[in-house]
Write a protein that holds these residues in place. Structure first.
Motif, short mmCIF file in Angstrom:
data_model
loop_
_atom_site.label_atom_id
_atom_site.label_comp_id
_atom_site.label_asym_id
_atom_site.label_seq_id
_atom_site.Cartn_x
_atom_site.Cartn_y
_atom_site.Cartn_z
N ILE A 132 0.85 -1.19 0.00
CA ILE A 132 0.00 0.00 0.00
C ILE A 132 0.88 1.23 0.00
CG2 ILE A 132 -1.70 1.32 1.33
CD1 ILE A 132 -2.70 -1.32 2.46
N ALA A 133 0.51 2.21 -0.79
CA ALA A 133 1.10 3.54 -0.72
C ALA A 133 -0.01 4.53 -0.39
CB ALA A 133 1.76 3.92 -2.04
N VAL A 134 0.35 5.59 0.27
CA VAL A 134 -0.63 6.61 0.68
C VAL A 134 -0.21 7.95 0.11
CG1 VAL A 134 -1.66 7.82 2.64
CG2 VAL A 134 -1.19 5.37 2.80
N ILE A 135 -1.13 8.61 -0.55
CA ILE A 135 -0.94 9.98 -1.02
C ILE A 135 -1.89 10.87 -0.23
CG2 ILE A 135 -1.10 11.59 -2.96
CD1 ILE A 135 -0.61 9.24 -4.84
N ILE A 136 -1.34 11.88 0.45
CA ILE A 136 -2.15 12.82 1.22
C ILE A 136 -2.03 14.19 0.57
CG2 ILE A 136 -2.53 13.90 3.46
CD1 ILE A 136 -1.26 11.46 4.76
N LEU A 137 -3.16 14.74 0.15
CA LEU A 137 -3.17 16.04 -0.50
C LEU A 137 -3.23 17.15 0.55
CD1 LEU A 137 -5.59 15.34 -3.49
CD2 LEU A 137 -3.14 14.86 -3.26
N ALA A 138 -2.25 18.05 0.49
CA ALA A 138 -2.16 19.13 1.47
C ALA A 138 -1.61 20.39 0.81
CB ALA A 138 -1.27 18.71 2.64
N ALA A 139 -2.05 20.64 -0.42
CA ALA A 139 -1.50 21.77 -1.18
C ALA A 139 -2.36 23.02 -1.12
CB ALA A 139 -1.31 21.36 -2.64
N GLY A 140 -3.57 22.90 -0.60
CA GLY A 140 -4.48 24.05 -0.59
C GLY A 140 -3.99 25.20 0.26
N THR A 174 2.39 18.95 -1.30
CA THR A 174 2.39 20.29 -0.72
C THR A 174 2.20 21.34 -1.80
OG1 THR A 174 4.78 20.61 -0.94
CG2 THR A 174 3.99 19.49 1.05
N GLY A 175 1.92 22.55 -1.35
CA GLY A 175 1.77 23.68 -2.26
C GLY A 175 2.05 24.95 -1.51
N ALA A 176 1.01 25.76 -1.30
CA ALA A 176 1.17 26.97 -0.50
C ALA A 176 1.60 26.60 0.92
CB ALA A 176 -0.14 27.75 -0.47
N LEU A 216 5.71 18.52 -4.63
CA LEU A 216 5.22 19.90 -4.75
C LEU A 216 4.23 20.05 -5.89
CD1 LEU A 216 5.31 22.90 -3.97
CD2 LEU A 216 7.25 23.14 -5.56
N GLN A 217 3.06 20.62 -5.58
CA GLN A 217 2.12 21.07 -6.59
C GLN A 217 2.27 22.59 -6.66
OE1 GLN A 217 -2.09 20.89 -5.76
NE2 GLN A 217 -2.64 20.68 -7.93
N ALA A 218 3.09 23.05 -7.57
CA ALA A 218 3.42 24.48 -7.63
C ALA A 218 2.21 25.33 -7.97
CB ALA A 218 4.55 24.71 -8.64
N GLU A 219 1.33 24.82 -8.85
CA GLU A 219 0.09 25.50 -9.19
C GLU A 219 -1.07 24.62 -8.78
OE1 GLU A 219 0.04 27.85 -13.08
OE2 GLU A 219 1.45 26.23 -13.51
N GLN A 220 -2.09 25.21 -8.17
CA GLN A 220 -3.25 24.43 -7.75
C GLN A 220 -4.22 24.33 -8.94
OE1 GLN A 220 -1.72 26.43 -4.88
NE2 GLN A 220 -0.89 24.38 -4.97
N LEU A 221 -4.10 23.23 -9.67
CA LEU A 221 -4.88 23.03 -10.89
C LEU A 221 -5.89 21.90 -10.75
CD1 LEU A 221 -2.03 23.47 -13.54
CD2 LEU A 221 -3.66 25.19 -12.70
N GLY A 222 -6.24 21.56 -9.51
CA GLY A 222 -7.24 20.52 -9.29
C GLY A 222 -6.68 19.29 -8.61
N THR A 223 -7.59 18.46 -8.12
CA THR A 223 -7.17 17.28 -7.36
C THR A 223 -6.45 16.25 -8.23
OG1 THR A 223 -9.41 16.40 -7.71
CG2 THR A 223 -8.98 17.53 -5.63
N GLY A 224 -6.87 16.10 -9.46
CA GLY A 224 -6.17 15.17 -10.35
C GLY A 224 -4.74 15.60 -10.58
N HIS A 225 -4.56 16.89 -10.80
CA HIS A 225 -3.22 17.44 -11.00
C HIS A 225 -2.38 17.26 -9.73
CE1 HIS A 225 -0.32 20.92 -11.01
NE2 HIS A 225 -0.11 20.44 -12.23
N ALA A 226 -3.00 17.43 -8.56
CA ALA A 226 -2.27 17.27 -7.30
C ALA A 226 -1.75 15.85 -7.13
CB ALA A 226 -3.17 17.65 -6.12
#
Length: 456
Positions: free
Chosen positions: A10-18, A59-61, A79-89
């Motif tokens: 299992i791998a885990v991706i946690i979105l925290a770029a907002g 991460t992002g901001a 790093l998600q340098a630009e917030q272009l949506g969850t798929g992009h993240a």
């Protein structure tokens, strides 16, 4: 089916770029605490029970804050340098998962209450007999509002998913909503993400679009459901307070189910790691900070604050006591009203009953510390230690100027300022002799009354 049965990593991706602008805070949104622990760390801890091979936080901001928070845990970031949506993240985690083969859980750093059991259900469903391309975690909120909708059959096979902005009136009438959490095979995830476009009302790359892309390939996805509370997100201070309240309510119920008595449950506030023994009694308005262990039969009276402390079996604390980190109370000991204890051991059966400060100290078994006694442990530059032996008695309003040791069975007279060690069984009397001047008070009053009359 369990993780071990289907033998998958299992791998885990946690979105925290907002950006979390609605929090109006210099602290990153996912680092705001619930029960004394950052939201992100709650989620990491729950996911860790599944023993993931890799965990990646996108991460992002405010990336520096998040990176500092996860670095000690050995967690990778992307790093998600630009917030272009969850798929992009999610796509930004591709490099961090290079070479990984297994199942990928996609979580959100501001949705902290998802349990390990629910995460496991998602993985198990991914390995169902119908081999879904992806598993979506759905829920049915009291007010579906602007959530994306999941259109599925009775067996949970998804027909389509649609964002609220792009939904028809009929689709908006559906009550099953998308939490955003998903489980996907690694072999599918990034290939599908590469095909996601942004031809939608927001011009963003939506993660849920991979479900429809897989369907176009002839592979159906599935939805499983959970309660609204488990997938509650935090985007404002009000929502943070609501999630905190939900966590506390669950923890209070668990404490009582495990044998603790809470006199007024709604007024007791736990930390994420509070440990309570059986037959513990907690009176109203008690607050626990992190790092507290309470042994069987202890009583914590009203309006006490406890953090980083160990409370022994049948110890008695408060009311209005403050136990700070390093406080260690022995069995049957007593720390009473308006007493503060910091980095100090209170021995078995010892008593510190009233209005005292005990810091950087060792109080022996059965010792009695009188009201108003303080350990003077700091000279403005360094801290020093005070030791009070077993069965010693410290009279009220005494100041023990550290470093100092009071021997076993010694007595320190009330009002003493102690600057030297006291031998065992000795009496220490450190105060000037009392001098009485007969009639002085009457003469003083007479003189002052006359002086006041003369000024009128």
């Amino acid at each position: 089916m369990t993780t071990h049965m289907h033998d998958q990593s299992i791998a885990v991706i946690i979105l925290a770029a907002g950006k979390g602008t609605r929090m109006k805070s210099d602290l990153h949104k996912v680092l705001h605490p619930i029960a004394g622990r950052p939201m992100l760390h709650h989620l990491v801890a729950s996911a860790a029970t599944l023993h993931p091979a890799r965990t990646v936080v996108v991460t992002g901001a405010g990336r520096e804050q998040v990176e500092r928070a996860v670095a000690p845990l050995g967690i990778a970031t992307a790093l998600q340098a630009e917030q272009l949506g969850t798929g992009h993240a999610v796509a930004q985690a591709r490099a961090a998962l290079a070479g990984f083969e297994g199942d990928v859980l996609i979580l959100y750093g501001d949705v902290p209450l998802v349990t390990a059991a629910t995460m496991q259900r998602m993985i198990d469903r991914l390995h169902g007999d119908d081999s879904p391309a992806a598993v979506v975690l759905g829920f049915r909120p009291a007010d579906p509002g602007a959530y994306g909708r999941v259109i599925a059959d009775a067996a949970g096979r998804i027909d389509r998913m649609v964002e609220y902005k792009d939904a028809s009136d009929a689709e908006r009438a559906e009550t099953l909503c998308n939490s955003g959490l998903m489980a996907v095979h690694s072999r599918d995830l990034f290939a599908l993400l590469a095909r996601v476009g942004n031809d939608n009302a927001a011009g963003e790359y939506y993660l849920p679009d991979i479900v429809m892309l897989a369907a176009a390939d002839g592979r159906a996805s599935a939805v499983i459901e959970t309660g609204e509370g488990e997938v509650a997100g935090v985007n404002s201070r009000g929502e943070l307070a609501a999630v905190e309240a939900a966590w506390q309510a669950t923890r209070r119920a668990a404490a009582m189910a495990d044998g603790a008595t809470l006199i007024a449950p709604d007024t007791v506030w736990f930390a994420h790691d509070t440990l309570l023994g059986r037959d513990v009694t907690i009176e109203p308005n008690v607050v626990f900070g992190p790092g507290v262990r309470v042994a069987d039969g202890a009583v914590i009276h009203a309006f006490s604050h406890v953090e980083g402390a160990v409370i022994g079996e049948k110890a008695d604390v408060g009311p209005f006591a403050r136990l700070r980190p390093g406080a260690d109370l022995g069995a049957g000991s007593r720390v009473g009203n308006f007493v503060e204890v910091k980095k100090a051991t209170i021995g078995v059966g010892a008593k510190v009953n009233h209005l005292s400060y005990i810091g950087d100290a060792e109080i022996g078994a059965r010792a009695n510390i009188g009201a108003g006694t303080i350990t003077c442990n700091y000279d403005g530059y360094f801290k020093y230690r005070t030791v009070v032996g077993e069965d010693a008695f410290i009279g009220s309003n005494s100041a023990l100027v550290a470093p100092v040791t009071v021997g076993r069975g010694a007595i320190v007279a009330a009002g003493s300022v102690l600057t030297r060690d006291v031998d065992a069984d000795a009496l220490a009397l450190v105060r000037p002799p009392q001098v009485d001047k007969p009639g002085w008070a009457a003469r003083f009053r007479e003189k002052m009354v006359a002086r006041k009359a003369a000024r009128r």
